[in-house]
Design a protein around this motif. Structure first.
Motif, PDB file in Angstrom:
ATOM      1  N   GLN A  79      46.938  15.150  -0.598  1.00  0.00           N
ATOM      2  CA  GLN A  79      46.287  14.533   0.552  1.00  0.00           C
ATOM      3  C   GLN A  79      44.818  14.926   0.620  1.00  0.00           C
ATOM      4  O   GLN A  79      43.943  14.090   0.907  1.00  0.00           O
ATOM      5  CB  GLN A  79      47.012  14.947   1.843  1.00  0.00           C
ATOM      6  CG  GLN A  79      46.531  14.191   3.074  1.00  0.00           C
ATOM      7  CD  GLN A  79      46.775  12.695   2.963  1.00  0.00           C
ATOM      8  OE1 GLN A  79      47.898  12.233   2.742  1.00  0.00           O
ATOM      9  NE2 GLN A  79      45.709  11.897   3.110  1.00  0.00           N
ATOM     10  N   GLU A  91      44.792   5.326   0.409  1.00  0.00           N
ATOM     11  CA  GLU A  91      45.979   5.606   1.223  1.00  0.00           C
ATOM     12  C   GLU A  91      47.056   6.210   0.328  1.00  0.00           C
ATOM     13  O   GLU A  91      47.326   5.706  -0.774  1.00  0.00           O
ATOM     14  CB  GLU A  91      46.490   4.330   1.883  1.00  0.00           C
ATOM     15  CG  GLU A  91      47.732   4.543   2.741  1.00  0.00           C
ATOM     16  CD  GLU A  91      48.256   3.246   3.325  1.00  0.00           C
ATOM     17  OE1 GLU A  91      49.308   3.278   3.975  1.00  0.00           O
ATOM     18  OE2 GLU A  91      47.611   2.188   3.097  1.00  0.00           O
ATOM     19  N   LEU A  92      47.694   7.282   0.807  1.00  0.00           N
ATOM     20  CA  LEU A  92      48.719   7.991   0.036  1.00  0.00           C
ATOM     21  C   LEU A  92      50.057   7.860   0.738  1.00  0.00           C
ATOM     22  O   LEU A  92      50.181   8.134   1.942  1.00  0.00           O
ATOM     23  CB  LEU A  92      48.357   9.473  -0.113  1.00  0.00           C
ATOM     24  CG  LEU A  92      49.438  10.388  -0.707  1.00  0.00           C
ATOM     25  CD1 LEU A  92      49.714  10.020  -2.167  1.00  0.00           C
ATOM     26  CD2 LEU A  92      49.021  11.852  -0.604  1.00  0.00           C
ATOM     27  N   THR A  93      51.077   7.435  -0.024  1.00  0.00           N
ATOM     28  CA  THR A  93      52.457   7.409   0.476  1.00  0.00           C
ATOM     29  C   THR A  93      53.334   8.127  -0.530  1.00  0.00           C
ATOM     30  O   THR A  93      53.277   7.852  -1.732  1.00  0.00           O
ATOM     31  CB  THR A  93      52.953   5.966   0.666  1.00  0.00           C
ATOM     32  OG1 THR A  93      52.855   5.260  -0.578  1.00  0.00           O
ATOM     33  CG2 THR A  93      52.138   5.255   1.725  1.00  0.00           C
ATOM     34  N   THR A  94      54.135   9.046  -0.024  1.00  0.00           N
ATOM     35  CA  THR A  94      55.001   9.858  -0.884  1.00  0.00           C
ATOM     36  C   THR A  94      56.430   9.724  -0.419  1.00  0.00           C
ATOM     37  O   THR A  94      56.725   9.877   0.774  1.00  0.00           O
ATOM     38  CB  THR A  94      54.582  11.335  -0.848  1.00  0.00           C
ATOM     39  OG1 THR A  94      53.211  11.434  -1.219  1.00  0.00           O
ATOM     40  CG2 THR A  94      55.408  12.165  -1.815  1.00  0.00           C
ATOM     41  N   ASP A  95      57.334   9.467  -1.347  1.00  0.00           N
ATOM     42  CA  ASP A  95      58.752   9.307  -1.025  1.00  0.00           C
ATOM     43  C   ASP A  95      59.569  10.032  -2.098  1.00  0.00           C
ATOM     44  O   ASP A  95      60.238   9.408  -2.922  1.00  0.00           O
ATOM     45  CB  ASP A  95      59.119   7.823  -0.953  1.00  0.00           C
ATOM     46  CG  ASP A  95      60.568   7.621  -0.526  1.00  0.00           C
ATOM     47  OD1 ASP A  95      61.146   8.571   0.043  1.00  0.00           O
ATOM     48  OD2 ASP A  95      61.120   6.544  -0.785  1.00  0.00           O
ATOM     49  N   THR A 115      45.435   2.464  -3.255  1.00  0.00           N
ATOM     50  CA  THR A 115      46.701   2.945  -2.687  1.00  0.00           C
ATOM     51  C   THR A 115      47.404   3.791  -3.733  1.00  0.00           C
ATOM     52  O   THR A 115      47.465   3.425  -4.911  1.00  0.00           O
ATOM     53  CB  THR A 115      47.614   1.775  -2.286  1.00  0.00           C
ATOM     54  OG1 THR A 115      47.842   0.935  -3.428  1.00  0.00           O
ATOM     55  CG2 THR A 115      46.971   0.951  -1.179  1.00  0.00           C
ATOM     56  N   HIS A 170      51.036   5.544  -4.490  1.00  0.00           N
ATOM     57  CA  HIS A 170      52.445   5.535  -4.092  1.00  0.00           C
ATOM     58  C   HIS A 170      53.235   6.398  -5.077  1.00  0.00           C
ATOM     59  O   HIS A 170      53.186   6.176  -6.284  1.00  0.00           O
ATOM     60  CB  HIS A 170      52.992   4.107  -4.079  1.00  0.00           C
ATOM     61  CG  HIS A 170      54.420   4.017  -3.629  1.00  0.00           C
ATOM     62  ND1 HIS A 170      54.828   4.389  -2.370  1.00  0.00           N
ATOM     63  CD2 HIS A 170      55.531   3.622  -4.293  1.00  0.00           C
ATOM     64  CE1 HIS A 170      56.133   4.221  -2.273  1.00  0.00           C
ATOM     65  NE2 HIS A 170      56.587   3.753  -3.433  1.00  0.00           N
ATOM     66  N   ALA A 180      57.139   7.871  -5.725  1.00  0.00           N
ATOM     67  CA  ALA A 180      58.521   7.661  -5.300  1.00  0.00           C
ATOM     68  C   ALA A 180      59.471   8.085  -6.409  1.00  0.00           C
ATOM     69  O   ALA A 180      59.091   8.241  -7.577  1.00  0.00           O
ATOM     70  CB  ALA A 180      58.745   6.199  -4.926  1.00  0.00           C
TER      71      ALA A 180
END
Length: 367
Positions: A249, A260-264, A298, A300, A302
């Motif tokens: 982050q 934008e950071l998305t972590t799954d 972006t 991502h 996952a």
């Protein structure tokens, strides 16, 4: 080819068989005492490698009592190939010569008779032959060991030389990085700090603060790299601090672009996987900043289909890119790092005019 572990037993069996043939040819079966000692000498050859002196002593009575001398000669050869005592070998050769010259139980050794002296010479030569042959085999074995030691020492010396050359190159590289790169990055940080203080434009102030922060971070990492380069030959140094997913982050926020950071991820991957993910995102955002000014990105991460997938996608640039120096090794290094972990890196343009970088790593070991 006969296996090495079967060579010694096969040779012992051959010598025993040859000694038994010698007994069968030269000893009368009716002479019980002579036959007993001759057979004992032949069987004693099985002990010749573990107890060479005892084997020779057990074979001497057969020489004294009969003409079966093969076992004694074989035992004398083995003793000569294993011992380093020249005096012991001389005494054993003399004992063999006297035993072969003596007719037991009626010894008749007249050294003043010329034929006896001639026979003594031949017998002494017969005793000396296995001694010289055994000593020759021992010298050859010692020479082979010495050559192996010399070869090992030469390889070690070559390795030390290569390490010394590498250490010199690392030290020179460390000096160059410290004297040139550190100076220029420090100058950038100082100028950015001055711009941040001297300007009243909020946007310029924020850009100067970002430049200064990135310059300070680069200097910190550069100091660690210089320490690693100078640590050759000493205690192994690590690239500290090692990045992890917890630093992503901060990396995205300080990238200088809108991202934008998305972590799954259901768990925490191993440290090596975390470093690979961090370096991939870092390289991708750097490429966006260099080659796609004004674009947004972006990130991502996952866990899908038994693998960890990282996708960094940026939109089309809104401004022309500035020409910046590049060695074009960034993606190559990412592919090599992923390959070491059993993964892959793919990249290419998107239909919307942007670019996408994908990292896929096996999820094995993810806890």
């Amino acid at each position: 080819m006969i296996p090495r572990r079967l060579t010694a037993p096969l040779l012992n069996a051959t010598l025993v068989a040859a000694a038994l043939v010698d007994v069968w040819v030269n000893v009368d079966p009716a002479a019980t005492l002579r036959m007993t000692w001759a057979l004992a000498a032949a069987v004693a050859l099985l002990l010749r490698r573990r107890l060479p002196l005892l084997t020779f002593l057990l074979s001497l009575p057969a020489v004294l009592l009969s003409d079966a001398i093969f076992a004694a000669l074989a035992a004398l050869y083995t003793l000569a190939s294993l011992t380093r005592s020249r005096i012991l070998l001389a005494v054993c050769a003399l004992a063999f010569t006297l035993s072969d010259m003596t007719s037991w139980p009626s010894p008749n050794l007249d050294l003043f008779h010329p034929p006896t002296l001639i026979t003594l010479g031949y017998t002494a030569a017969t005793a000396a032959a296995p001694v010289f042959l055994g000593q020759l085999v021992q010298a050859r074995r010692d020479l082979s060991l010495r050559l192996a030691e010399i070869s090992e020492a030469r390889d070690h010396e070559r390795l030390l030389t290569a390490q010394a050359v590498l250490a010199k190159e690392r030290a020179q590289l460390a000096r160059e990085m410290h004297d040139v790169v550190s100076h220029q990055v420090s100058l950038i940080a100082v100028r950015a700090g001055a711009l941040q203080v001297g300007t009243r434009d909020a946007e310029a102030k924020e850009a100067a603060a970002t430049i200064r922060r990135l310059s300070v971070q680069t200097l910190d990492e550069l100091r660690h790299m210089v320490s690693v380069l100078r640590a050759s030959g000493g205690r192994p140094a690590e690239l500290t601090p090692q990045p992890s997913l917890a630093d992503l982050q901060r990396l995205v926020d300080s990238s200088g672009i809108e991202a934008e950071l998305t972590t799954d991820l259901p768990g925490s991957p191993p440290p090596t996987v975390q470093r690979a993910i961090y370096r991939t995102v870092q390289e991708a955002l750097t490429n966006v900043r260099k080659h796609a000014p004004g674009a947004t990105a972006t990130v991502h991460i996952a866990h899908e289909g038994g693998a960890v997938r990282v996708t960094v996608t940026n939109t089309a640039p809104t401004r022309p890119a500035l020409p910046l120096p590049s060695a074009h090794y960034g993606l190559v290094g990412l592919r090599q790092r992923a390959a070491l972990l059993g993964g892959t890196v793919t990249s290419g343009p998107t239909p919307e005019g942007g670019y996408q970088l994908r990292l896929e790593l096996p999820a094995e070991g993810t806890a």
